[in-house]
Design a protein around this motif. Structure first.
Motif, mmCIF file in Angstrom:
data_model
loop_
_atom_site.group_PDB
_atom_site.id
_atom_site.type_symbol
_atom_site.label_atom_id
_atom_site.label_comp_id
_atom_site.label_asym_id
_atom_site.label_seq_id
_atom_site.Cartn_x
_atom_site.Cartn_y
_atom_site.Cartn_z
ATOM 1 N N ARG A 1 0.832 -1.205 0.000
ATOM 2 C CA ARG A 1 0.000 0.000 0.000
ATOM 3 C C ARG A 1 0.869 1.259 0.000
ATOM 4 N N LEU B 1 2.286 1.709 -3.430
ATOM 5 C CA LEU B 1 1.239 2.200 -4.326
ATOM 6 C C LEU B 1 1.008 3.691 -4.115
ATOM 7 N N THR C 1 -3.789 -1.201 -8.243
ATOM 8 C CA THR C 1 -4.817 -0.994 -7.214
ATOM 9 C C THR C 1 -5.792 -2.166 -7.186
ATOM 10 N N GLU D 1 -6.378 -4.753 -4.026
ATOM 11 C CA GLU D 1 -7.697 -4.913 -3.419
ATOM 12 C C GLU D 1 -8.110 -6.381 -3.387
#
Length: 245
Positions: free
Chosen positions: A137, A140, A208, A212
């Motif tokens: 994360r 990202l 992304t 997820e």
């Protein structure tokens, strides 16, 4: 202040003879890892991945030794290490140069990734179930910040860190070791592709979606999205390199 410059190399500034400036030019300053060889290798690696040393650029031991204030021995060893990662080519007749990517390299590199990385991601999701991946994360978010600021020089490293955070979660040392060997070459090829055709925003959206799926523990979807992502990158790079001929 002394400025060393050669026609075949970007310039780099030193505050005093032999001392590296933290604000050096296109080539990054040497840091302080364990040895001179490590320092030269890391500086050259960063310059290659950032595009300061473009494909085909000759890497002359004597010039690099003068540039970094070391003897030719650590330069020679650093170039051998960079050859092992695929970033540098050593030819008995033409000397040492930054690798020139072509369609064959892209095909083989991304085929290898397709064979291993989606499985590693699936295994990670199966192992951990619904879980957070804070390192992925952060990578990202860093990539998004770089894209938003227009400073995409470090984007390849952030993206490679994103991928590594996911596949190393599979806890399989053989898969991880194999994929780690491809990291630098993948960042190099991807960075070259972006300079020819900017697709990093599309790739960020794909990253992304993969993350997820991992966070929800959906192993099958994470595997499928990773495979589709790598295949699409391979097609885009092949097209971009073809356009550049």
């Amino acid at each position: 202040m002394v400025v060393y410059q050669h026609a075949a190399m970007p310039s780099i500034e030193y505050e005093t003879p032999g001392a590296l400036s933290p604000s050096a030019g296109p080539l990054p300053p040497l840091r302080q890892p364990a040895s001179r060889t490590d320092r030269v290798r890391d500086a050259l690696r960063q310059a290659i991945l950032d595009g300061a040393l473009p494909p085909g650029r000759a890497l002359v031991e004597r010039e690099l030794a003068e540039l970094y204030g070391v003897s030719k021995t650590p330069v020679r060893e650093a170039l051998k290490q960079l050859q092992s990662t695929g970033l540098v080519e050593i030819n008995a007749y033409q000397g040492v140069s930054v690798r020139r990517p072509d369609d064959k390299l892209v095909r083989e590199l991304y085929t290898a990734r397709c064979a291993a990385e989606p499985d590693a991601v699936r295994l990670a999701a199966e192992l951990h179930g619904a879980a957070a991946y804070p390192g992925a994360r952060r990578a990202l978010d860093e990539a998004a910040a770089l894209i938003g600021s227009g400073e995409t020089q470090g984007l390849g490293i952030a993206n490679r860190r994103f991928h590594r955070e996911l596949y190393t979660a599979c806890d399989n040392s053989f898969l991880c070791g194999f994929l780690d060997q491809l990291q630098d070459l993948t960042a190099f090829v991807a960075g070259l592709g972006w300079r020819l055709r900017a697709t990093f925003e599309e790739e960020a959206a794909e990253h992304t979606a993969i993350l997820e799926a991992m966070e929800h523990g959906d192993a099958e979807r994470a595997e499928q999205l990773t495979l589709a992502h790598i295949r699409k990158a391979r097609r885009t790079l092949s097209d971009a390199l073809g356009d550049d001929k």
